[in-house]
Design an enzyme around this catalytic site. Structure first.
Site, short mmCIF file in Angstrom:
data_model
loop_
_atom_site.label_atom_id
_atom_site.label_comp_id
_atom_site.label_asym_id
_atom_site.label_seq_id
_atom_site.Cartn_x
_atom_site.Cartn_y
_atom_site.Cartn_z
N GLU A 170 46.52 91.33 42.30
CA GLU A 170 45.69 90.28 42.90
C GLU A 170 44.24 90.55 42.55
O GLU A 170 43.89 91.63 42.04
CB GLU A 170 45.91 90.23 44.43
CG GLU A 170 47.29 89.69 44.79
CD GLU A 170 47.50 89.47 46.28
OE1 GLU A 170 46.56 89.62 47.07
OE2 GLU A 170 48.65 89.15 46.64
N ARG A 173 37.08 87.57 45.47
CA ARG A 173 37.42 86.27 46.05
C ARG A 173 36.19 85.41 46.34
O ARG A 173 36.24 84.19 46.20
CB ARG A 173 38.20 86.53 47.33
CG ARG A 173 38.87 85.34 47.89
CD ARG A 173 39.78 85.74 49.01
NE ARG A 173 41.07 86.22 48.54
CZ ARG A 173 42.02 86.69 49.34
NH1 ARG A 173 41.81 86.75 50.62
NH2 ARG A 173 43.16 87.07 48.85
N HIS A 185 39.53 81.63 55.50
CA HIS A 185 40.78 82.39 55.35
C HIS A 185 40.80 83.66 56.19
O HIS A 185 41.84 84.07 56.68
CB HIS A 185 40.95 82.74 53.88
CG HIS A 185 42.24 83.41 53.55
ND1 HIS A 185 43.47 82.83 53.76
CD2 HIS A 185 42.49 84.64 53.01
CE1 HIS A 185 44.43 83.66 53.36
NE2 HIS A 185 43.87 84.76 52.92
N ARG A 202 36.61 90.92 51.90
CA ARG A 202 37.84 91.71 51.99
C ARG A 202 38.62 91.68 50.67
O ARG A 202 38.81 90.61 50.08
CB ARG A 202 38.71 91.15 53.11
CG ARG A 202 40.03 91.87 53.27
CD ARG A 202 40.81 91.23 54.40
NE ARG A 202 41.05 89.83 54.15
CZ ARG A 202 42.10 89.34 53.50
NH1 ARG A 202 43.03 90.16 53.03
NH2 ARG A 202 42.24 88.04 53.33
C1 SIN Z 1 46.87 85.58 49.02
O1 SIN Z 1 48.08 85.76 48.92
O2 SIN Z 1 46.19 85.04 48.16
C2 SIN Z 1 46.19 86.01 50.27
C3 SIN Z 1 46.18 87.44 50.37
C4 SIN Z 1 45.13 87.88 51.35
O3 SIN Z 1 44.41 87.07 51.89
O4 SIN Z 1 44.97 89.09 51.54
#
Ligand code: SIN
Length: 390
Positions: free
Chosen positions: A117, A278, A337, A372
């Protein structure tokens, strides 16, 4: 007003942080009362998490590397000690949850399948059923809670206030159960009340979460840290719903690309351009939409026909909205989020008010800084929630 004397801690909230605290406190011999306004598994963000739990689980990874990535994403505002405590707990936390029955995806040799990620330097997100981590992990924890005789759960109790003695120590909580107010005295109160996404125009979290736990902690005199630090997810699916369904970041980890309405890359041509932290990606999505160019997640090539079994939750959300992500780019927007700010707490959940603890999203423990790192929140919920319980 009914009065109840509870001999043990009261935990307010039943997401992963609250229930991990409950299980560990019960394991340590305490009688635990959990207050939650909705039936277990509903009304909490943990159950909606798609990506999974970040943890150093492979030979190319380490707790140190995970801590470094956490600090880099947090824009200089992460507490290094807290980040190290979190990342060192990664493997044992995943294994604890697996032992409770969380069905993490595994390879044939039993090792954990991990996804990449954004802003992680290696793949380290332990996942379940592709994009179903939150619900599957929480279901295992809920089953363990239901089987534990020392834990009682009121599934109709909404927090209304905190009780304090003449020294300011928190000695209980006031909850509404339907029309009835109940005063519960307790040895300690653990807030696990989640974030504040319901305050925003668009959120990926349950809209009922409006930061009440943080507000009540502030009224009790607790220090509130960085309340302005709110994380926006760049790929909330824009199909006119609030809460907005999420298109997990793991899709970009698989190679899905962010494009505008004309097909141009939003963040540049490099293969890993869309895996920046992010906040950077969310700003790019927002800017493209504000400029009228639109923003889309194109997973046609990277995932394509694999969508239904590799990302079943995202696929179902798209299909419900009449959009087939195998053949069409997914319209996306930035939506609230996660709340990095909250009730100042240490890794054991201690706040600045005696008797009051805070865990999970309502707490600000210093591990997330201003941004985060993806999938650190489920880890924090279980690891630090468990520590608070112990
Ligand atoms: C996601 O799956 O993109 C969210 C993961 C997260 O917010 O930690």
């Amino acid at each position: 007003m009914t009065r109840v004397r509870h001999e043990g801690p009261v935990i307010v909230g039943a997401g992963l942080a609250g229930l991990s605290a409950a299980l560990e406190a019960a394991q340590a011999g305490a009688r635990v009362l959990v207050l939650t306004p909705e039936p277990l598994l509903s009304g909490c963000s943990s159950a909606w998490a798609q990506g999974g739990m970040a943890a150093a689980l492979t030979a190319v990874d380490s707790a140190e590397l995970h801590a470094r990535d956490t600090e880099a994403a947090g824009a200089g505002l992460v507490d290094p000690g807290a980040a190290q405590a979190l990342t060192e707990a990664g493997r044992e936390t995943v294994e604890w949850l697996a032992a409770l029955g969380a069905p993490f995806d595994r390879y044939g040799d039993g090792s954990f399948v991990v996804s990449l990620e954004a802003a992680h330097s290696v793949a380290r997100v332990a996942r379940v059923g592709g994009d179903g981590a939150g619900r599957a992990i929480l279901s295992a924890v809920v089953a363990a809670v239901r089987a534990e005789a020392r834990i009682e759960v009121w599934e109709d109790a909404r927090l209304k206030g905190l009780m304090q003695d003449e020294t300011g120590r928190v000695v209980g909580a006031v909850a509404a159960r339907g029309e009835r107010l109940v005063e519960v005295t307790a040895s300690a109160v653990v807030l696990a009340t989640g974030g504040a996404g319901g305050l925003f125009a668009a959120t990926t979290t349950p809209a009922v979460l409006k930061g009440e736990g943080m507000a009540l902690a502030a009224r009790a005199g607790a220090e509130i840290l960085d309340p302005e630090f709110v994380q926006f997810h760049p790929t909330a699916i824009d199909v006119g719903l609030d809460p907005a369904p999420l298109a997990t970041e793991a899709l970009r980890g698989e190679g899905a690309r962010l494009i505008d309405g004309a097909g141009a890359f939003l963040l540049g041509e490099e293969a890993d351009a869309d895996l920046k932290p992010r906040d950077v990606v969310a700003r790019a999505v927002h800017a493209a939409r504000t400029a009228g160019r639109g923003a889309f997640l194109d997973a046609r090539t990277a995932v394509g026909e694999g969508f239904p079994h590799e990302f079943p939750a995202v696929f179902a959300a798209c299909m419900r909205a009449g959009l087939d992500p195998r053949v069409s780019p997914i319209p996306v927007m930035a939506a609230c989020h996660y709340h990095m700010g909250g009730v100042a707490a240490d890794a054991d959940g201690r706040t600045t008010v005696p008797g009051l603890y805070a865990v999970g999203e309502c707490a600000a423990t210093g591990v997330h800084g201003a941004n985060r790192l993806a999938s650190n929140s489920l880890l924090e919920a279980a690891a630090f929630g468990g520590r608070a319980g112990r």
